[in-house]
Write a protein that holds these residues in place. Structure first.
Motif, short mmCIF file in Angstrom:
data_model
loop_
_atom_site.label_atom_id
_atom_site.label_comp_id
_atom_site.label_asym_id
_atom_site.label_seq_id
_atom_site.Cartn_x
_atom_site.Cartn_y
_atom_site.Cartn_z
N SER A 157 0.86 -1.19 0.00
CA SER A 157 0.00 0.00 0.00
C SER A 157 0.89 1.23 0.00
O SER A 157 1.66 1.45 0.94
CB SER A 157 -0.92 0.02 1.23
OG SER A 157 -1.72 -1.15 1.27
N ILE A 158 0.81 2.03 -1.05
CA ILE A 158 1.69 3.19 -1.21
C ILE A 158 1.58 4.14 -0.03
O ILE A 158 2.57 4.69 0.46
CB ILE A 158 1.35 3.93 -2.52
CG1 ILE A 158 1.67 3.03 -3.72
CG2 ILE A 158 2.11 5.24 -2.61
CD1 ILE A 158 1.28 3.62 -5.05
N GLU A 159 0.36 4.32 0.49
CA GLU A 159 0.17 5.29 1.56
C GLU A 159 0.78 4.84 2.89
O GLU A 159 0.88 5.63 3.83
CB GLU A 159 -1.33 5.58 1.76
CG GLU A 159 -2.15 4.40 2.26
CD GLU A 159 -2.65 3.51 1.13
OE1 GLU A 159 -3.55 2.69 1.39
OE2 GLU A 159 -2.13 3.64 0.01
N LEU A 160 1.22 3.58 2.97
CA LEU A 160 1.80 3.06 4.22
C LEU A 160 3.31 2.91 4.16
O LEU A 160 3.91 2.31 5.05
CB LEU A 160 1.17 1.70 4.55
CG LEU A 160 -0.34 1.70 4.80
CD1 LEU A 160 -0.83 0.28 5.07
CD2 LEU A 160 -0.69 2.61 5.97
N VAL A 161 3.94 3.49 3.13
CA VAL A 161 5.40 3.36 2.98
C VAL A 161 6.13 3.89 4.20
O VAL A 161 7.04 3.23 4.73
CB VAL A 161 5.87 4.09 1.71
CG1 VAL A 161 7.40 4.15 1.68
CG2 VAL A 161 5.37 3.36 0.47
N GLY A 162 5.75 5.06 4.68
CA GLY A 162 6.40 5.64 5.85
C GLY A 162 6.24 4.78 7.08
O GLY A 162 7.18 4.59 7.86
N GLU A 163 5.05 4.25 7.26
CA GLU A 163 4.79 3.39 8.41
C GLU A 163 5.62 2.10 8.33
O GLU A 163 6.13 1.62 9.33
CB GLU A 163 3.30 3.04 8.48
CG GLU A 163 2.93 2.22 9.71
CD GLU A 163 1.44 1.94 9.78
OE1 GLU A 163 1.06 0.99 10.50
OE2 GLU A 163 0.66 2.65 9.11
N ALA A 164 5.74 1.57 7.13
CA ALA A 164 6.53 0.35 6.94
C ALA A 164 7.98 0.57 7.34
O ALA A 164 8.61 -0.27 7.98
CB ALA A 164 6.44 -0.11 5.49
N GLU A 165 8.53 1.74 6.97
CA GLU A 165 9.92 2.04 7.28
C GLU A 165 10.14 2.22 8.78
O GLU A 165 11.23 1.95 9.29
CB GLU A 165 10.36 3.30 6.53
CG GLU A 165 10.42 3.12 5.02
CD GLU A 165 10.78 4.40 4.30
OE1 GLU A 165 10.76 5.47 4.96
OE2 GLU A 165 11.09 4.34 3.09
N ALA A 166 9.10 2.64 9.49
CA ALA A 166 9.23 2.91 10.92
C ALA A 166 8.86 1.71 11.80
O ALA A 166 9.03 1.75 13.02
CB ALA A 166 8.36 4.10 11.30
N THR A 167 8.37 0.63 11.19
CA THR A 167 7.88 -0.52 11.94
C THR A 167 9.01 -1.48 12.28
O THR A 167 9.88 -1.76 11.46
CB THR A 167 6.80 -1.27 11.14
OG1 THR A 167 5.71 -0.37 10.87
CG2 THR A 167 6.27 -2.46 11.91
N ARG A 168 8.99 -2.00 13.47
CA ARG A 168 9.97 -3.01 13.89
C ARG A 168 9.36 -4.40 13.69
O ARG A 168 8.22 -4.65 14.07
CB ARG A 168 10.36 -2.82 15.35
CG ARG A 168 11.11 -1.52 15.62
CD ARG A 168 11.56 -1.44 17.06
NE ARG A 168 12.49 -2.51 17.39
CZ ARG A 168 13.02 -2.70 18.61
NH1 ARG A 168 12.66 -1.90 19.60
NH2 ARG A 168 13.86 -3.68 18.82
N PHE A 169 10.13 -5.26 13.09
CA PHE A 169 9.65 -6.61 12.79
C PHE A 169 10.42 -7.63 13.61
O PHE A 169 11.53 -7.37 14.05
CB PHE A 169 9.81 -6.89 11.28
CG PHE A 169 9.02 -5.95 10.43
CD1 PHE A 169 7.66 -6.14 10.24
CD2 PHE A 169 9.62 -4.86 9.81
CE1 PHE A 169 6.91 -5.27 9.46
CE2 PHE A 169 8.89 -3.99 9.04
CZ PHE A 169 7.53 -4.19 8.85
#
Length: 237
Positions: A157-169
């Motif tokens: 989801s393009i709109e979640l790119v920033g969230e993906a980068e900030a998420t810890r997995f």
């Protein structure tokens, strides 16, 4: 016995599909363009039937009709062939990772990809324990609030790119899709650092607790990183 009105269309649909597949299978290695007469000879289908089938195949990119009336295979078949080959290459990388995850954690391991608003279990290795979740490779599940769906959504989801980068997995959820199931997921990347899918662990909530997930998390994350490297990614996560 007389067929019911409901039965006839289904039987006709199968027969039409069989004729279509017969037509496509008539092409042989080394063929460029094949004449209508030759296709009729190879398939046993009359020319008018071949021409009707070819109209739909042309519309969907499987066949091309040349000015002289002959036919050739088109790019859609090449695309499907590439997907077929890619799936085998991917399985060769993923399957051993799943087996190692099961051996290390005792829980079921799987690899998911997104298909629209559903998540597809592409590959799976089951836990050896009697109490386990019964999901099979090929099963489609909803894009819900589970860890698996969240990882897939973050990277598709393009709109979640920033969230993906900030998420810890990895991400962990319990009871999100099924009140009796818990799951954990981490992203996997391939060549050019393109997102490929989600590597996952899952088990019953009574065993795969948050405490158990804290132990299994580093194992899953390292497996996802190793799989990503094996698929050609240089991305650090």
């Amino acid at each position: 016995m007389k067929r019911s009105a409901d039965q006839a269309p289904a039987l006709e649909g199968v027969a039409s599909a069989e004729r279509t597949l017969t037509l496509l299978s008539a092409f042989r290695k080394g063929d460029g363009a094949v004449s209508l007469a030759e296709l009729s000879a190879r398939t046993g289908l009359v020319k008018s039937t071949i021409m009707r089938l070819a109209v739909s195949l042309e519309a969907h990119g499987y066949l091309g009709r040349l000015p002289d009336g002959s036919y050739r295979l088109e790019a859609e078949l090449l695309r499907l062939g590439a997907i077929y080959q890619q799936s085998f290459r991917l399985e060769a990388h993923v399957a051993p990772v799943l087996e190692r995850l099961v051996a290390a954690t005792g829980e079921s391991a799987a690899f998911y990809i997104r298909r629209g608003e559903q998540r597809l279990c592409l590959f799976r290795a089951d836990s050896p324990q009697r109490l386990r979740l019964h999901v099979r490779a090929g099963d489609l599940l909803p894009m819900d609030s589970s860890a698996i769906a969240r990882v897939l959504r973050l990277f598709t989801s393009i709109e979640l790119v920033g969230e993906a980068e900030a998420t810890r997995f990895p991400l962990f959820t319990s009871g999100a899709h099924d009140p009796h199931a818990a799951g954990m997921a981490a992203p996997v990347f391939g060549s050019d650092d393109v997102f490929v899918g989600a590597l996952t662990l899952s088990g019953p909530v009574t065993r795969f607790t948050r405490e158990a997930a804290l132990v299994a998390g580093p194992v899953l994350l390292e497996a996802a990183r190793g799989l990503s490297r094996g698929l050609g990614s240089r991305l650090a996560f």
